[in-house]
Design an enzyme around this catalytic site. Sequence first.
Site, PDB file in Angstrom:
ATOM      1  N   GLU A  18      43.989  40.144  55.771  1.00 43.62           N
ATOM      2  CA  GLU A  18      43.147  40.531  56.598  1.00 43.62           C
ATOM      3  C   GLU A  18      42.928  42.184  56.376  1.00 43.62           C
ATOM      4  OE1 GLU A  18      45.620  38.773  57.290  1.00 43.62           O
ATOM      5  OE2 GLU A  18      44.981  37.091  59.089  1.00 43.62           O
ATOM      6  N   LYS A  20      42.868  43.368  53.441  1.00 47.77           N
ATOM      7  CA  LYS A  20      41.912  43.347  52.165  1.00 47.77           C
ATOM      8  C   LYS A  20      40.587  43.595  52.662  1.00 47.77           C
ATOM      9  CE  LYS A  20      40.195  41.011  48.332  1.00 47.77           C
ATOM     10  NZ  LYS A  20      40.409  41.483  47.164  1.00 47.77           N
ATOM     11  N   LYS A 133      52.555  50.503  37.071  1.00 51.01           N
ATOM     12  CA  LYS A 133      53.114  49.401  37.406  1.00 51.01           C
ATOM     13  C   LYS A 133      54.611  49.944  38.247  1.00 51.01           C
ATOM     14  CE  LYS A 133      51.377  45.697  34.910  1.00 51.01           C
ATOM     15  NZ  LYS A 133      51.069  44.559  35.804  1.00 51.01           N
ATOM     16  N   ILE A 453      36.652  40.800  22.704  1.00 51.06           N
ATOM     17  CA  ILE A 453      38.009  40.447  23.267  1.00 51.06           C
ATOM     18  C   ILE A 453      37.965  39.043  23.843  1.00 51.06           C
ATOM     19  CG2 ILE A 453      39.930  41.063  24.320  1.00 51.06           C
ATOM     20  CD1 ILE A 453      39.405  42.848  22.217  1.00 51.06           C
ATOM     21  N   GLY A 454      36.727  38.613  24.095  1.00 52.90           N
ATOM     22  CA  GLY A 454      36.753  37.199  24.797  1.00 52.90           C
ATOM     23  C   GLY A 454      35.688  37.039  26.061  1.00 52.90           C
ATOM     24  N   ASP A 621      46.155  35.760  23.244  1.00 58.62           N
ATOM     25  CA  ASP A 621      46.216  36.858  23.933  1.00 58.62           C
ATOM     26  C   ASP A 621      47.795  37.210  24.625  1.00 58.62           C
ATOM     27  OD1 ASP A 621      43.385  37.675  23.780  1.00 58.62           O
ATOM     28  OD2 ASP A 621      42.920  36.602  25.676  1.00 58.62           O
ATOM     29  N   HIS A 716      36.821  49.946  30.742  1.00 58.38           N
ATOM     30  CA  HIS A 716      37.264  50.267  32.332  1.00 58.38           C
ATOM     31  C   HIS A 716      36.145  51.093  32.786  1.00 58.38           C
ATOM     32  CE1 HIS A 716      40.586  49.325  29.499  1.00 58.38           C
ATOM     33  NE2 HIS A 716      41.051  48.635  30.469  1.00 58.38           N
TER      34      HIS A 716
HETATM   35  N1  GLN Z   1      40.437  37.174  26.431  1.00 55.52           N
HETATM   36  C1  GLN Z   1      40.488  37.707  27.747  1.00 55.52           C
HETATM   37  C2  GLN Z   1      39.286  38.332  28.462  1.00 55.52           C
HETATM   38  O1  GLN Z   1      38.473  38.640  27.413  1.00 55.52           O
HETATM   39  C3  GLN Z   1      41.505  38.952  27.460  1.00 55.52           C
HETATM   40  C4  GLN Z   1      41.638  39.608  28.770  1.00 55.52           C
HETATM   41  C5  GLN Z   1      42.865  40.547  28.790  1.00 55.52           C
HETATM   42  O2  GLN Z   1      43.376  40.797  27.721  1.00 55.52           O
HETATM   43  N2  GLN Z   1      43.077  41.157  30.012  1.00 55.52           N
HETATM   44  O3  GLN Z   1      38.849  38.368  29.535  1.00 55.52           O
HETATM   45 ZN    ZN Z   2      42.887  43.483  27.557  1.00 53.51          ZN
END
Ligand code: GLN
Ligand code: ZN
Length: 780
Positions: A18, A20, A133, A453-454, A621, A716
């Site tokens: 709630e 959130k 974290k 990266i994917g 990964d 990011h």
């Molecule tokens: N292969 C994942 C992606 O590209 C890797 C994500 C990650 O490292 N958090 O989303």
């Molecule tokens: Zn990553």
Amino acid sequence: MTVSAANLGFPRIGPRRELKAATEAYWAGKIDEATLLQTAKDLRAATWDRQKAAGIEVIPSNDFSFYDQVLDTSVMVGAIPEIYRAIGAPDSLDVYFAMARGRQTGASPEAIEHGCAHGHGAGLDVPAQEMTKWCDTNYHYMVPEVAPDQAFALSATKPIDHFQEARALGHHTRPVILGPVTYLLLAKSKTGGFDPLSLLPRLLPVYAALLAKLAEAGADWVQIDEPALVLDLGDAARDAYRTAYAELAKVRGIKLMLATYFGALGDNLETALALPVAGLHVDLVRAPEQLDAVLAGARDDLVLSLGVIDGRNVWKADLTALLDRYDMVVRQRAEVQIAPSCSLLHTPVDLALETKLDAEIKDWLAFAAQKLEEIAILRQGLAEGRYIIWAELADNADSIASRRRSPLTRNPAVRDRLATVDAAMARRGAPFAERIKAQQAHLGLPPLPTTTIGSFPQTPEVRKARAAHGKGELDDAGYEAFLQEETVRTVKWQEDAGIDVLVHGEFERNDMVQYFGEQLAGFAFSHAGWVQSYGSRCVRPPIIFGDVSRPGPMTVKWWRYAQSLTDKPMKGMLTGPVTILNWSFVRDDQPREDTCRQIALAIRDEVLDLEAAGAKIIQIDEAALREGLPLRKADWQYYLGWAVESFRLSAAGVGDATQIHTHMCYSEFNEIIESIGAMDADVISIETSRSKMELLDAFVDYDYPNEIGPGVYDIHSPRIPSAGEMEALLLKASERLSPGQLWVNPDCGLKTRKWEDVKPALENMVAAAKAARAALVAPA
Ligand code: GLN
Ligand code: ZN
């Protein structure tokens, strides 16, 4: 002897998230401040009532937060950096949320809302505070920022307000505050070489004033959290503890329950026991072995709070075993509290909401609400005798026995196979120097090859289709066709953009761990088991209850489909065993490393199936390998040993010519570089663009021999880097590493970004790679 039932903190998100919903609606301008405040108030009232109803006698207040309790502390002590002060009154929600999320003037609200999991608030005029974290949890706090001339002042009254609010509802609570030493140890300063701990003398009067006000308001106890006491501390920090608590002991009319958690006090035990506090809470789940030393050293009149119910995991406690263990302790002491090991913030709220979990497995679990009941039952058994709770004990014993005996938790084939694992299975056939030659011949890539990266953008359409499929509104064939279309478009686009090693885009994946967990045996998924990760963001970790195995291929179909669309190499994309482990609730009836090895074998099988299907490159990964590091340095080697071995076990089955990639979402490698080297991935991609490649130094000093893709595009942020700046980063990287070692890629996956940002950014990245090739690689 007095025994009471205590709690250290309850999840604040609400049983159905709630909080959130309300905060996000507030941020979006859909509800006003009064509505948000009322929702929060209702949630607090319900939480207090729930605890009382469960039989908890020491009920916390001020464990509620709109975003984060460390941020609350910064606001409370007036550590509000100048840039936020212009926004409004120091105790206003505007300032608070600006510190939490940045303040958007210009950036679209969506760019803020769907920011990457690792950073947020980018692209704004006023950036958010840094976030990191909380010890070894997946909860993120806002890093306090202090300056050498920092002044502190009691600037908010939340702990007092909430104490009074609870009292008006009939609850006499124990307010929770973050202790001054841990607070300063978490703080950072932009002034190099300045130690925030030196601000302690200035901070203490604010804490003293707060405690005095709480006493005046009628509080008799305060829980003061000092988790830093379980970390490796130097003499300066231990001195700070002595100074701080000597000073706070002068406040009249209030007793302090000093709360330590997430590990053993260890070499700080003596310091902790000598502090002039009325109570000490110790974590006896993570560190049961410290009990004897605590008992031996504790003053007779020290109220001991025994953290015996696991605040970090979801399993039912063995109540009979706990009674056996703590009966004597309780008799020896004047006053004892029975408590969770830490705040219940790190567990899901209420198991009762789970209607779809397998009944047998559900019977083994306890979420926060159920943990309260366990605490109350234990208290009763310890204070009044077991016969009072015989029925509850019998039920509990049934659950414990059911779990211990259940064939669901044990798969003989997995155990037999694990027993045959030997060191050779975790070793590639040839050393890297030879492998890379075979791979180059096999792949025929240009120097400084480009890849990603994917994941590609998870657009609203992708999420909508997944939701519709989940609800049964879109059938399997329709969903499949939709995913295929997305994949085709993504593969074609990468080809056109001139990327060298392609990916399929991961559109079929909801989450990089859940996607695999759902296809592996031994995993269960809750339906409302949300845990706060940061701010309004929550995660629903899978529950690993049994031996892990792979009933069938998990990714081969999508890989094959994507490869059929292009002649360029298509990467197989997998999540590594350590990351799957670290982002799950893990069974506690066998060592974590055993569970990790089981996952590693399952991933190994997938790797081999991908290779057999023709994949020349497979990426595994390990985004979360680093965050599994133990809190104490002395424990690092053991963890890194099995974590690296698990990764290698998953990767090492392939032939020399098959190239193994890994990816890590962070950039601090200095202290673990040897272990990164020991993983022996042929190529590693890492996050470096924000640090301007300085973080490559660890790889240079270590003489890292394998290939590296230092991220040149900071995903990011919605910002589109130019070709020139990415080329400059590559040239910088090439001063540190040989150009022959380098790959060109973004920082992380692109799922949180929009196509309109991703396309020009990747086109620029390809142009940067071409320019860098021309500059760095002499024509043959
Ligand atoms: N292969 C994942 C992606 O590209 C890797 C994500 C990650 O490292 N958090 O989303
Ligand atoms: Zn990553």
